[in-house]
Write an enzyme that holds these catalytic residues in place. Structure first.
Site, PDB file in Angstrom:
ATOM      1  N   GLY A   1      -5.243   3.667  -1.217  1.00 32.15           N
ATOM      2  CA  GLY A   1      -5.619   2.263  -1.380  1.00 32.15           C
ATOM      3  C   GLY A   1      -7.024   2.053  -0.867  1.00 32.15           C
ATOM      4  O   GLY A   1      -7.526   2.858  -0.076  1.00 32.15           O
TER       5      GLY A   1
ATOM      6  N   GLN B   1     -14.162  -2.395   2.431  1.00 36.04           N
ATOM      7  CA  GLN B   1     -14.362  -1.022   2.922  1.00 36.04           C
ATOM      8  C   GLN B   1     -15.562  -0.332   2.276  1.00 36.04           C
ATOM      9  O   GLN B   1     -15.995   0.708   2.748  1.00 36.04           O
ATOM     10  CB  GLN B   1     -13.092  -0.177   2.712  1.00 36.04           C
TER      11      GLN B   1
ATOM     12  N   CYS C   1      -6.079   5.039   7.681  1.00 33.06           N
ATOM     13  CA  CYS C   1      -7.033   4.104   7.074  1.00 33.06           C
ATOM     14  C   CYS C   1      -8.360   4.824   6.928  1.00 33.06           C
ATOM     15  O   CYS C   1      -8.838   5.458   7.867  1.00 33.06           O
ATOM     16  CB  CYS C   1      -7.194   2.868   7.960  1.00 33.06           C
ATOM     17  N   LEU C   2      -8.966   4.707   5.752  1.00 35.58           N
ATOM     18  CA  LEU C   2     -10.241   5.383   5.505  1.00 35.58           C
ATOM     19  C   LEU C   2     -11.346   4.822   6.393  1.00 35.58           C
ATOM     20  O   LEU C   2     -12.359   5.476   6.589  1.00 35.58           O
ATOM     21  CB  LEU C   2     -10.621   5.265   4.022  1.00 35.58           C
TER      22      LEU C   2
ATOM     23  N   HIS D   1      -1.215  -3.556   3.885  1.00 37.45           N
ATOM     24  CA  HIS D   1      -2.357  -2.946   4.591  1.00 37.45           C
ATOM     25  C   HIS D   1      -3.677  -3.417   3.960  1.00 37.45           C
ATOM     26  O   HIS D   1      -4.618  -3.777   4.669  1.00 37.45           O
ATOM     27  CB  HIS D   1      -2.202  -1.419   4.516  1.00 37.45           C
ATOM     28  N   GLU D   2      -3.729  -3.449   2.631  1.00 41.78           N
ATOM     29  CA  GLU D   2      -4.971  -3.847   1.933  1.00 41.78           C
ATOM     30  C   GLU D   2      -5.238  -5.341   2.066  1.00 41.78           C
ATOM     31  O   GLU D   2      -6.388  -5.759   2.250  1.00 41.78           O
ATOM     32  CB  GLU D   2      -4.922  -3.441   0.456  1.00 41.78           C
TER      33      GLU D   2
ATOM     34  N   HIS E   1      -6.868  -6.047   5.228  1.00 40.29           N
ATOM     35  CA  HIS E   1      -8.321  -5.800   5.195  1.00 40.29           C
ATOM     36  C   HIS E   1      -9.083  -7.035   4.709  1.00 40.29           C
ATOM     37  O   HIS E   1     -10.146  -7.369   5.227  1.00 40.29           O
ATOM     38  CB  HIS E   1      -8.661  -4.634   4.257  1.00 40.29           C
TER      39      HIS E   1
HETATM   40  O1  GNR Z   1      -5.048   6.320   2.260  1.00 38.25           O
HETATM   41  C1  GNR Z   1      -4.369   5.494   2.881  1.00 38.25           C
HETATM   42  N1  GNR Z   1      -3.086   5.793   3.217  1.00 38.25           N
HETATM   43  C2  GNR Z   1      -2.174   4.884   3.713  1.00 38.25           C
HETATM   44  C3  GNR Z   1      -0.983   5.355   4.254  1.00 38.25           C
HETATM   45  C4  GNR Z   1      -0.031   4.487   4.730  1.00 38.25           C
HETATM   46  C5  GNR Z   1      -0.270   3.125   4.685  1.00 38.25           C
HETATM   47  C6  GNR Z   1      -1.451   2.636   4.170  1.00 38.25           C
HETATM   48  C7  GNR Z   1      -2.398   3.512   3.685  1.00 38.25           C
HETATM   49  S1  GNR Z   1      -3.872   2.885   3.002  1.00 38.25           S
HETATM   50  C8  GNR Z   1      -4.964   4.189   3.292  1.00 38.25           C
HETATM   51  C9  GNR Z   1      -6.310   3.941   2.640  1.00 38.25           C
HETATM   52  C10 GNR Z   1      -6.969   2.722   3.264  1.00 38.25           C
HETATM   53  O2  GNR Z   1      -7.579   2.740   4.294  1.00 38.25           O
HETATM   54  N2  GNR Z   1      -6.817   1.599   2.640  1.00 38.25           N
HETATM   55  O3  GNR Z   1      -7.343   0.471   3.156  1.00 38.25           O
HETATM   56 NI    NI Z   2      -7.314   0.790   5.325  1.00 41.27          NI
END
Ligand code: GNR
Ligand code: NI
Length: 174
Positions: free
Chosen positions: A46, A51, A94-95, A136-137, A140
């Site tokens: 995601g 980001q 999270c990246l 999660h997104e 952000h």
């Molecule tokens: O790559 C990602 N893996 C992930 C694993 C579990 C829950 C959420 C994520 S999102 C993350 C990529 C990212 O930072 N998205 O904002």
């Molecule tokens: Ni993230």
């Protein structure tokens, strides 16, 4: 198409609220395509526009395991309209927090209203990893990171290590 640079913590932009998009045009689709390419090459499942340094409410997701069968998913102005009472726990990464992972508890299911790649209004019920990833997104887009669900002690330790890591990278480059 081109890949964009991913913003990592600490960076004040990650704490800002992203703005709603007014229209779906070729300029936005270009951004979404570049976000997807950036996400695939990271690799991640995601990515939110913030980001890559753009404070717009746009998200790309692809949770397909098979790299051969890509299944990209674009969400513009996503709104979580309901969340289940039951929860599930996933190990999240999270990246923008490279190298850190933590088990996070979130509502197991959610319903999301959004605009798709072609500008059409859609609504889906998500469960499992997709539900976690959407939450999660959307976090952000509101300036929230998964470390915010950890204790202050754990969060501060991770941010401190990321600051140190950034300083070391700068030493190498300069
Ligand atoms: O790559 C990602 N893996 C992930 C694993 C579990 C829950 C959420 C994520 S999102 C993350 C990529 C990212 O930072 N998205 O904002
Ligand atoms: Ni993230």
């Amino acid at each position: 198409m081109s890949k964009r640079k991913i913003v990592t913590e600490p960076d004040p932009i990650l704490r800002k609220k992203s703005q709603r998009l007014e229209k779906v045009d070729d300029e936005l689709r270009k951004l979404l395509d570049e976000m997807l390419e950036t996400m695939y090459s990271a690799p991640g499942i995601g990515l939110a526009a913030v980001q890559v340094g753009i404070l717009k409410r746009a998200i790309v997701i692809d949770i397909s395991k098979d790299k051969e069968k890509k299944n990209p998913f674009f969400l513009i102005n996503p709104e979580i309209i309901s969340k289940s009472k039951n929860t599930s726990i996933y190990e999240e990464g999270c990246l923008s927090l490279p190298g850190y992972f933590a088990e996070i508890q979130r509502p197991a299911e959610c319903s999301v209203k959004y605009i798709d790649y072609n500008g059409n209004e859609k609504e889906i019920q998500a469960k499992g990893l997709l539900s976690t990833c959407i939450q999660h997104e959307v976090d952000h887009l509101n300036g929230v990171l998964f470390i915010d669900y950890l204790s202050k002690l754990k969060r501060d330790m991770i941010v401190k290590k990321l600051i140190k890591h950034k300083k070391e990278l700068n030493k190498i480059i300069l």
